[in-house]
Enzyme design. Sequence first.
Site, PDB file in Angstrom:
ATOM      1  N   GLU A  78       0.808  -1.205   0.000  1.00 30.72           N
ATOM      2  CA  GLU A  78       0.000   0.000   0.000  1.00 30.72           C
ATOM      3  C   GLU A  78       0.852   1.270   0.000  1.00 30.72           C
ATOM      4  OE1 GLU A  78      -2.707   0.359   3.233  1.00 30.72           O
ATOM      5  OE2 GLU A  78      -3.909   1.868   2.208  1.00 30.72           O
ATOM      6  N   ASP A  79       1.921   1.271   0.757  1.00 33.80           N
ATOM      7  CA  ASP A  79       2.643   2.521   0.975  1.00 33.80           C
ATOM      8  C   ASP A  79       4.010   2.634   0.306  1.00 33.80           C
ATOM      9  OD1 ASP A  79       0.540   3.409   2.452  1.00 33.80           O
ATOM     10  OD2 ASP A  79       1.375   2.764   4.372  1.00 33.80           O
TER      11      ASP A  79
END
Length: 720
Positions: A78-79
């Site tokens: 996600e990051d």
Amino acid sequence: MIRLNDIVEKLNSYLHLPENDREYIKRAYVYSAKVHAGQKRSSGEPYLSHPLEVTGIIADMKLDVSSVVTGLLHDTVEDTLTSLDEIESLFGKEISFLVDGVTKISQLPYTSKIDEQAESFRKLILATAKDIRVVLIKLADRLHNMRTLEFLGDDRRKRIAKETFEIYAPLAHRFGIYWVRTELEDLSFRFLNNEEYERLFKLIESKKKEWVKYVDEVKGIIDKRLEEFGIKAEITGRFKHIYGIYNKMKVQNLEFDKVFDVIAFRIITSSLRDCYEALGAVHSTWKPVPGRFKDFIALPKVNSYQALHTTVIGPYGERMEIQIRTRRMHEIAEYGVAAHWKYKEGKIESDESYKVYGTLRQLLEWKDIKDPKEFLEAIKGELISDVVYAFTPKGDLKELPIGATPVDFAYTIHTEIGNKCTRAMVNGKLVPLDYKLRSGDTVEIITTSDKYPNRDWLKFVASTRAKNKIRSWLRSEETKQSKLVGKSISERKFKQHGLDFQKMLKKRELDKALSELKFKDVEEFFLAVGFGKVSVVDLLKRIVPESELEQPPEKESRIDKIIKTITRSTEGGVLVRGYDDVMIKFARCCSPLPGEEILGYITRGRGITIHKNDCPQLLDVDPLRRIEVEWDKSYKGFRPAKILVTCTDRPGILTNITSSISTSEINISKAEMHSTDVESAIGTFDIVVSDLEQLENVMKSIKKVEGVLSVERVVGGDEI
Ligand code: MN
């Protein structure tokens, strides 16, 4: 910041970590550190601190090595620039599946829109179904985010706290992980109601010294007593969590000083038998509070929680809560699902363990819930609610939410049993259908083949299953009724213009017009007319020239009157021409009786309502929705009626009136009398009569009773 070694140490406390798994975890750690390098959290700490802390929590939850590796990697996709494929090639399919699951839950959009929120929860539950580790890891993630929530802005703080309180804390409860649930509740409470949280926090702090002394004293007494009984056990006394205390105050409407059982005492024994013996020891020391003893060992809670609970009057006359359980039960109470897992080195022995058990699985079966609001209500209800256990006459155990009724019970056996349930016997006694079941009740359901679910059931059923089944029955009935009604309106409107709808339909003269109006078939058209979504005129316009449509409708022809359509009796003793399967309801506003002129009103989706034909309510409705109906002379039924009697307030007059009603062989379902002033009184009587004539007769005979001033019929009451 927690170190990798601390995590490994935690793991070693409950499983044997093989050397290659140690390497595996280290590899995940190094990888996570690399891809998160340079990122910072809102607190200013390096980002890596988050996956590390989350992994620490995962180890505190006693999850397996794969969960630990996933914890370290959970935010990489996600990051960072990492792809799922990369995770798979480096750490294997299982890890990429888990990381993907956690990422997907994190990406569920937050929205105040109820339907989108419902969809999010549905996904969350679906994720749970495949592998509960996904949700357990997510719980760890959320717990760390809650612990560091103060670094976020106020808006996000409130939103995350609310979501945690409504969804994640109940999920932790459902999975039986007590410490996670209570911490999540306290943290959400702190951010959602800071003032109250701070107030209670300070109050508790100020009491702690006193409480610790009290705990020691009570522990001493129990210890001595157990020794006398020859029972070896560990005794603990701990303070309830802040939200628990707050909730107790709120539910019981108490001030802080009045909450006595803020401390829960626990006796942890080494055997099941010792539990019951310890209970005996406790009850022979202090008087138990009646009704407060609960045997969750014999009847475990839905999240497999087991213990004996009792409340006794303690050394200072105060209420004292004591829980007694074995060490094993204690582990299950603290660690929930994970306590059921058996580790073979770093792996869980059986794949089955990852799967969801019990009622959570049922959440997935709700594919037929269309209304997102219903879904949301259902899922929240199911997560939070506790359970009662009831038995079938054959001794099968059924698990139901608290507040469940015989109707809920009937639906757990079979949909048809639910739909046709008429009466219920609990422990051999007849009870109303809205009776609240208690654990241990034996429930027998009596069905009748021509009974159907009642809309009012929705007001008292407690289980999601019953609610859904009733709603779905009502919905399909509504569709059926609406089609009938639509058909009737269409035919009548056509007839007004001298056209025969059915004939034209057969000759396919309506096909073109129907398809122009975008109807697949005539059934769909009937449904739309029945629900009032389309007017028959729209169809007529495409068939008849506009000029003809404006002509006043023709009167019913003589032939029509002669050739009476076949009529058949429907429920309630009313005949509706042409229909033998339409739902009949009597209007509350005028409550007609046989012998009075009546008219039907075709409702949207709920069949036909019968009014007196001079009922003012009928004047307001669309004339097209009125339909001719008549009383079925062969019907031998009864209708409710209400009469109001004004009389002098003399002793014995109520008896005189009721006996004059009874001598007319009429049943009274309710009688009430109250004085208006010194002299006079007003009585209302709910009775059942066969027709208007009978009502008039009974009113006449009441009038003859000495002291009766006037007798009137009342309509518009609620008991119709
Ligand atoms: Mn995270």
